[in-house]
Design an enzyme around this catalytic site. Structure first.
Site, PDB file in Angstrom:
ATOM      1  N   LYS A 603      38.395  36.032  53.248  1.00 41.94           N
ATOM      2  CA  LYS A 603      39.305  36.505  52.199  1.00 41.94           C
ATOM      3  C   LYS A 603      39.232  35.617  50.959  1.00 41.94           C
ATOM      4  O   LYS A 603      39.394  36.090  49.839  1.00 41.94           O
ATOM      5  CB  LYS A 603      40.724  36.516  52.765  1.00 41.94           C
ATOM      6  CG  LYS A 603      41.791  37.049  51.849  1.00 41.94           C
ATOM      7  CD  LYS A 603      41.932  38.538  52.002  1.00 41.94           C
ATOM      8  CE  LYS A 603      42.881  39.156  51.018  1.00 41.94           C
ATOM      9  NZ  LYS A 603      42.445  40.500  50.620  1.00 41.94           N
TER      10      LYS A 603
HETATM   11  O1  M6R Z   1      40.593  36.080  45.429  1.00 43.40           O
HETATM   12  P1  M6R Z   1      39.688  36.731  44.441  1.00 43.40           P
HETATM   13  O2  M6R Z   1      40.224  38.001  43.903  1.00 43.40           O
HETATM   14  O3  M6R Z   1      39.260  35.806  43.349  1.00 43.40           O
HETATM   15  O4  M6R Z   1      38.402  37.088  45.280  1.00 43.40           O
HETATM   16  C1  M6R Z   1      37.233  37.593  44.694  1.00 43.40           C
HETATM   17  C2  M6R Z   1      36.454  38.376  45.700  1.00 43.40           C
HETATM   18  O5  M6R Z   1      36.002  37.548  46.729  1.00 43.40           O
HETATM   19  C3  M6R Z   1      37.310  39.490  46.333  1.00 43.40           C
HETATM   20  O6  M6R Z   1      37.841  40.294  45.320  1.00 43.40           O
HETATM   21  C4  M6R Z   1      36.473  40.362  47.288  1.00 43.40           C
HETATM   22  O7  M6R Z   1      35.468  41.001  46.596  1.00 43.40           O
HETATM   23  C5  M6R Z   1      37.396  41.355  47.976  1.00 43.40           C
HETATM   24  N1  M6R Z   1      38.168  40.720  49.010  1.00 43.40           N
HETATM   25  C6  M6R Z   1      36.633  42.499  48.548  1.00 43.40           C
HETATM   26  O8  M6R Z   1      37.496  43.439  49.090  1.00 43.40           O
END
Ligand code: M6R
Length: 608
Positions: A603
């Site tokens: 996550k």
């Molecule tokens: O915590 P963040 O929004 O910065 O994380 C970025 C990505 O790792 C995150 O949005 C990821 O792509 C999603 N968990 C996918 O569903």
């Protein structure tokens, strides 16, 4: 990425095992390849049990609840250096097994250090970079027998960003270091603890010390000393009462967190609307900062980047704020050409901990006067702490690894800010949108209520065909298409490429054969382009499934239309993304997968 947690009690206690388990459960979102638990007893003996696999299995199979002792360390791992196996699981022993330590982060010179330490006679058991931090500390501890001095020396050998917790059998303390990865300290009545995750500490105490990069902390159950790791100077930083509310994960009748969180979206958007309406001064400061900028860069990764693409559309179209979405991972290579005080970097991140985003922030904080502002979902997170202004997207605890409700709340925050900014400039469309924002929760709810069966049907069709696919989007729907494609890949493990639809003819069109599946979230307002793009595929016998409000043109051109409730053009990204989330969820279930914990990812990505 990974998570570390280290606690010291005033005396040996049987509750150590339960405390370590309690802490570890809050770290699981940071990595679920392996987990490990260690304890130090007053008689100088230690326990270390660890291995690859899911946390709950390890807790059970290794009887972690029977752990006792005065000091304990836990680590949850997401593998970068070394495959997930027992040796590479953390915490690690040093050569003589009288030091135990665990880290979160990346030590990029691991290979070279491993060779060096082996040549110096140390016992290297695995290929994990966390082990190198323990041996670097061992190297100097054996020389100086002093925690602070040894760690100050050790850090000069370590290249990379990390947080580290460690203890020695001969001292009644733990040591923690924050060097670029998150780390917090909590002060309790009969204990002190450090952890990568603030929420894991708040279950024990609300007395928090917010640690900073370069802090070296030595602590026992009742006192702590913070030093500058580079100079050794004392740092005085008293604890603060932290009032952040921590939600508990709870499935309440759903099979998975992903589907629960998809269903929560109307409620979370409504709560966010109320919150923004009650935070007018903050929102206006945010808008003023954006208005005064020469350049506004929306910096994010993954789902948050997709929200930023739609966000840039809102800011440009509704508020005439020229915002550019930039992938965090390439900002420093392509955009960071001497930002000035008139540039604004708006960081968008659910976790507020993403390393790619922090890599953008840190050099700016050190070298330029560009403004850093942010939208995060986790209060007190590293990105929030480094920002001048923070809007919390308030989606609540998101337990499922795939982002769903945090995405819609990011979209809503962008739309609210853009509509209010445009309204303040007397722009007609913004005025109109601002007065209709309260329709969005109902729009999402109606979508969920009406499309479920059709999404299951499309998921079954995709699973039956068992091939790769595309998800195309035009104009306002580009971010939606990328997000839909990401969700499908992430939870269904099939390649789904998200693409701007006008690009499809420039090569990828050759992939289309009879019934080749293409999902196409679209707004009727973009029909002038979208219909051409659908036709180019349909005449080659592809299977185009449009997701859009009712519209004759699309019904005629495509193989099928998933009809979402009618709404303003600016609201279509909210309803159509829900359809893609549901298709991804059902495809995952039909393929026998667990959408909440997709393999290989985590996550919160606190590594490069
Ligand atoms: O915590 P963040 O929004 O910065 O994380 C970025 C990505 O790792 C995150 O949005 C990821 O792509 C999603 N968990 C996918 O569903």
């Amino acid at each position: 990425m990974c998570g570390v947690f280290g606690i010291v009690y005033s005396k040996e206690t049987d509750k150590l095992g339960d405390s370590l388990i309690k802490g570890s459960r809050k770290l699981v979102y940071r990595g679920y390849d392996s987990a490990g638990f260690a304890s130090f007893k007053e008689d100088g003996s230690t326990m270390l049990r660890k291995g690859p696999g899911m946390l709950e299995d390890i807790i059970k199979s290794k009887n972690i609840s029977e752990f006792s002792g005065k000091r304990g360390i836990v680590q949850l791992r997401w593998a970068t250096f070394g495959e997930p196996n027992e040796e590479n699981s953390q915490p690690h022993y040093d050569s003589d097994k009288d030091i135990i330590g665990a880290h979160n982060g990346n030590i990029v010179n691991t290979e070279q250090l491993s060779e060096q330490f082996k040549a110096e006679g140390m016992t290297i058991r695995g290929t994990n970079d966390g082990e190198m931090v323990v041996h670097a500390y061992e190297k100097f501890y054996n020389q100086y027998h002093d925690m602070k001095k040894s760690m100050m020396k050790a850090q000069t050998l370590l290249k990379g960003d990390y947080a580290f917790v460690c203890g020695n059998t001969e001292l009644d303390k733990l040591m923690a270091v924050k060097m670029g990865s998150s780390l917090y300290m909590g002060i309790g009545d009969d204990f002190i603890l450090c952890s990568s995750d603030l929420g894991s500490i708040l279950q024990f105490t609300r007395n928090i010390v917010f640690l900073k990069d370069g802090d070296l902390v030595i602590y026992d159950d009742h006192e702590y000393h913070i030093y500058d790791i580079h100079t050794g100077k004392d740092i005085t930083r008293p604890p603060e009462e932290c009032n952040i509310k921590i939600e508990e994960a709870n499935l309440v009748g759903y099979d998975h967190y992903m589907i629960k969180e998809i269903h929560e979206q109307p409620k979370r958007v409504q709560e966010l609307l109320n919150l923004l309406a009650n935070s007018q001064q903050l929102v206006k400061n945010f808008i003023e900062t954006l208005n005064q900028a020469d350049h506004v860069y929306l910096v994010a990764s993954g789902t948050s980047y997709h929200a930023s693409i739609v966000g840039a559309y809102y800011l440009n179209h509704l508020a005439e704020i020229h915002a550019v979405p930039v992938l965090a991972g390439y900002f420093n290579e392509y955009y960071n050409i001497s930002p000035t005080a008139k540039d604004v970097i708006l960081c968008v991140s659910q976790s507020g901990e993403t390393k790619d985003v922090i890599n953008v922030i840190n050099p700016i904080l050190h070298n330029t006067s560009a403004k850093i502002i942010s939208m995060v979902n986790v209060t007190g997170s590293s990105i929030a702490q480094k920002s001048e202004l923070v809007l919390n997207v308030s989606a609540g605890l998101e337990t499922s690894v795939p982002a769903t409700k945090s995405y819609t709340n990011q979209l809503f925050t962008f739309l609210y800010v853009a509509a209010l900014a445009g309204k303040m400039k007397n722009l007609d469309k913004a005025n109109e949108i601002f007065t209709q924002l309260e329709k969005i929760p109902g729009l999402i709810q109606e979508t969920i209520d009406t499309v479920k069966e059709e999404c299951e049907d499309i998921a079954a069709l995709l699973v039956k065909r068992d091939s790769d696919l595309y998800c195309l989007g035009y104009g306002i729907q580009y971010g939606t298409a990328l997000e839909g494609a990401l969700k499908i890949k992430e939870v269904y493990y099939k390649h789904c490429e998200g693409m701007y639809s006008s690009e499809f003819k420039h090569g990828p069109l050759s992939i289309v054969d009879k019934n080749y599946p293409i999902l196409f979230p679209a707004s009727p307002a973009d029909d002038h382009m979208v219909i051409s793009h659908i036709n180019e595929i349909m005449v080659r016998k592809g299977n185009v499934i449009v997701i859009s409000p009712q519209y004759k043109g699309y019904a005629k051109a495509a193989s099928r239309v998933v009809v979402v409730p009618d709404s303003d053009h600016y609201f279509v990204p909210f309803s159509t993304v829900v359809v893609l989330q549901l298709i991804a969820y059902y495809a995952s279930i039909l393929a026998g997968l667990n959408p909440d914990f997709p393999r290989n990812i985590s996550k919160t990505l606190t590594v490069d």
